[in-house]
Design an enzyme around this catalytic site. Structure first.
Site, PDB file in Angstrom:
ATOM      1  N   GLU A  98       1.545  -0.318  -4.927  1.00 23.93           N
ATOM      2  CA  GLU A  98       0.542   0.686  -5.292  1.00 23.93           C
ATOM      3  C   GLU A  98       1.236   1.999  -5.602  1.00 23.93           C
ATOM      4  O   GLU A  98       1.708   2.701  -4.720  1.00 23.93           O
ATOM      5  CB  GLU A  98      -0.468   0.905  -4.159  1.00 23.93           C
ATOM      6  CG  GLU A  98      -1.606   1.797  -4.627  1.00 23.93           C
ATOM      7  CD  GLU A  98      -2.302   2.574  -3.510  1.00 23.93           C
ATOM      8  OE1 GLU A  98      -3.432   3.022  -3.741  1.00 23.93           O
ATOM      9  OE2 GLU A  98      -1.718   2.749  -2.424  1.00 23.93           O
ATOM     10  N   ASP A 127       0.819  -1.213   0.000  1.00 24.87           N
ATOM     11  CA  ASP A 127       0.000   0.000   0.000  1.00 24.87           C
ATOM     12  C   ASP A 127       0.856   1.268   0.000  1.00 24.87           C
ATOM     13  O   ASP A 127       1.880   1.342   0.687  1.00 24.87           O
ATOM     14  CB  ASP A 127      -0.850  -0.032   1.281  1.00 24.87           C
ATOM     15  CG  ASP A 127      -1.846   1.102   1.361  1.00 24.87           C
ATOM     16  OD1 ASP A 127      -2.755   1.140   0.517  1.00 24.87           O
ATOM     17  OD2 ASP A 127      -1.717   1.953   2.267  1.00 24.87           O
TER      18      ASP A 127
HETATM   19  C1  GLC Z   1      -4.113   3.311  -0.442  1.00 25.91           C
HETATM   20  C2  GLC Z   1      -5.369   2.497  -0.304  1.00 25.91           C
HETATM   21  C3  GLC Z   1      -6.442   3.388   0.238  1.00 25.91           C
HETATM   22  C4  GLC Z   1      -6.016   3.859   1.604  1.00 25.91           C
HETATM   23  C5  GLC Z   1      -4.652   4.548   1.537  1.00 25.91           C
HETATM   24  C6  GLC Z   1      -4.068   4.706   2.911  1.00 25.91           C
HETATM   25  O1  GLC Z   1      -4.228   4.320  -1.368  1.00 25.91           O
HETATM   26  O2  GLC Z   1      -5.704   1.921  -1.531  1.00 25.91           O
HETATM   27  O3  GLC Z   1      -7.675   2.742   0.303  1.00 25.91           O
HETATM   28  O4  GLC Z   1      -6.947   4.768   2.120  1.00 25.91           O
HETATM   29  O5  GLC Z   1      -3.723   3.798   0.811  1.00 25.91           O
HETATM   30  O6  GLC Z   1      -3.680   3.466   3.420  1.00 25.91           O
END
Ligand code: GLC
Ligand code: CA
Length: 529
Positions: free
Chosen positions: A265, A201
């Protein structure tokens, strides 16, 4: 055919556990519910499931605020349920990928509860604490991705702590080796329990400028952009040091026997994604490519999204594709249900690994959430973000009953839908449905490696039509997608001798193409050449 790692040939399906299947009537999806639906994954024909977090959490950000990285939240079940889930998926030849949230813990994590106690607490440096700026106020101008400033003042010690997202999500300090060791142990814990990979993440946030210098203003900021876009986040995120920490994670993952994938991500433009592969063996195998999420649904923009990304990929880097996730408006809402069928064909026939968001195989649409039912703090905190991310997070409609077969209780968000007949039960026996189409494309993709791993070559045809060739070994396919709601005739030499093997529009449509290819409104076809 060269040997590929499993994740290169796989189709990954993302499950948002809170919204998949409730087993105990509390209105919240859970692991036992998912286990009960394991046959669905196999029937659909996907290869791996990535689960958004189900770890212990106060749910300030619905699981992205973790208070114990090595336990399951009671909302979702127990570690024993998790073990059963792994077994249920593996028995069906489906891999399991879990979310790993390294940038921040919950403010209720014991590490943070310790850290905030005193200036000289041994865990103080596990997070980033700073005294107020000389004139008072936050130490710098950084803005939170969840709205507001990224600093929260803590009365107890008279300092601010850093949070790139909600104040309930304090950022861990990855420059501290003890933090790295503790988080590496988390990876090992889940590997020991049988996971096949991690979706990591918010990776761009884990390294900050050591001097915590201000971010410069963003000259391209426009009215309507999210508030954090007022700054160019060059000191608060996406710094080169991120890759050192990624390399550390990758070493841990690769040191364990077996083949695992790390998906990072990253919300970046094609030219910037490449860096997240590292040298190939010390970065992510799949840094997420969100460019199709942002592309206006026009031929030029779709081509630009695909070609600029393909062109910017480092040698030997493997592509991936995303059309939806738990943070983005659903594809059927963005481009309409008719084009969502065309988009599914695109997603599943580009070169690389597709990641399918749960419910997109039903063409689910965003649900309008009444204000008093809103859950997502991003929506509540960020004016301009409107509904936040609730609309795309609504529970799966398994049948046509009011609670969709999702729960016997009150669902935590309204059940998702796209009009009557949108449930799995209604679509599974209808050959013309989005669900049946998705299954057919997945089956075709599985039987024809040219469609997943083959070379991708754009073709030029007239009008709002996206066309490309896929080829592998002696096999060639043309994919031709009509992006508009009107009928079209296109001509291209390769099609003359081709034979239609799949249409998004009419299952009966097969056979020779001839000189003219007539596409119905919103029709996509695959032609074997
Ligand atoms: C990422 C996740 C999102 C979350 C953020 C903080 O972007 O996909 O849902 O709120 O990280 O962890
Ligand atoms: Ca439940």
């Amino acid at each position: 055919m060269d040997a590929k790692a499993w994740w290169q040939d796989a189709v990954i399906y993302q499950v948002y556990p809170r919204s998949f299947q409730d087993s105990n009537g509390d209105g919240i999806g859970d692991l036992r519910g998912i286990i009960a639906r394991a046959d669905y994954f196999a029937w659909l024909g996907i290869d791996a499931v990535w689960f958004s977090p189900f770890f212990a959490s106060p749910q300030a950000d619905y699981g992205y605020d973790v208070s114990n990285y090595t336990d399951i939240d009671p909302d979702y079940g127990t570690l024993a349920d998790f073990d059963e889930l792994v077994a249920a998926l593996h028995a069906r030849n489906i891999r399991i990928i879990v979310d790993f949230v390294p940038n921040h813990s919950s403010d209720q994590h014991p590490w943070f509860l310790e850290s905030r106690k005193s200036l000289n607490n041994p865990k103080r440096d596990w997070y980033t604490w700073r005294s107020p700026a000389p004139g008072g106020g936050p130490p710098n101008n950084w803005l939170s991705l969840a709205g507001g400033r990224s600093w929260e003042y803590d009365q107890a010690t008279g300092q601010y702590y850093l949070h790139s997202f909600l104040k309930e999500q304090p950022d861990l300090n990855w420059r501290n080796p003890a933090v790295r060791d503790a988080m590496h142990d988390v990876l090992r814990f889940w590997i020991d329990r049988g996971v096949d990979g991690f979706r990591v993440d918010a990776i761009g946030c884990i390294a900050k400028d050591p001097q915590l210098r201000d971010d410069p203003p963003n000259p391209d900021y426009k009215e309507g952009d999210p508030p954090f876009a007022r700054n160019r986040m060059v000191n608060s995120a996406n710094r080169p040091e991120v890759m050192e920490f990624v390399a550390g994670m990758r070493r841990v993952v690769d040191a364990e026997p077996g083949s695992r994938v790390m998906i990072g991500e990253v919300y970046l433009k094609p030219a910037e994604i490449g860096a997240y592969y590292g040298t190939g063996s010390d970065g992510f195998q799949l840094p997420t490519n969100f460019n199709l999420l942002w592309a206006p649904w026009k031929r030029a923009a779709v081509f630009e999204a695909v070609e600029s990304y393909e062109a910017a990929l480092p040698k030997a880097a493997w592509p991936d594709w995303v059309l939806g996730n738990h943070d983005q408006s659903r594809i059927a809402t963005r481009i309409g249900k008719a084009q969502a069928r065309v988009a599914m064909l695109l997603l599943l026939t580009l070169r690389g690994t597709p990641i399918v968001y749960f419910g997109d195989e039903l063409a689910l649409e965003d649900i309008v959430i009444p204000l008093d039912k809103q859950r997502d703090p991003f929506g509540i905190n960020m004016p301009g973000k409107g509904q936040g991310r609730d609309p795309e997070r609504c529970p799966m409609p398994w049948d046509e009953t009011p609670k969709g077969g999702f729960t016997s209780g009150e669902p935590w968000l309204p059940i998702a839908a796209s009009g009557p007949g949108s449930s799995v039960e209604a679509q599974r026996d209808d050959e013309a449905s989005m669900l049946s189409l998705t299954r057919r494309i997945l089956a075709l993709r599985r039987s024809e490696p040219a469609l997943s791993r083959g070379a991708w070559t754009p073709m030029t045809v007239e009008g709002e039509v996206v066309a490309y060739l896929r080829s592998d070994g002696g096999k060639r396919f043309a994919v031709v997608l009509n992006l508009e709601g009107k009928r079209k005739t296109v001509r291209f030499a390769e099609a003359n001798s081709g034979r239609i093997v799949l249409s998004t529009h009419d299952i009966a449509r097969t056979g020779a193409v001839g000189r003219d290819l007539v596409l119905a409104a919103n029709e996509g076809v695959v032609i074997a050449i």
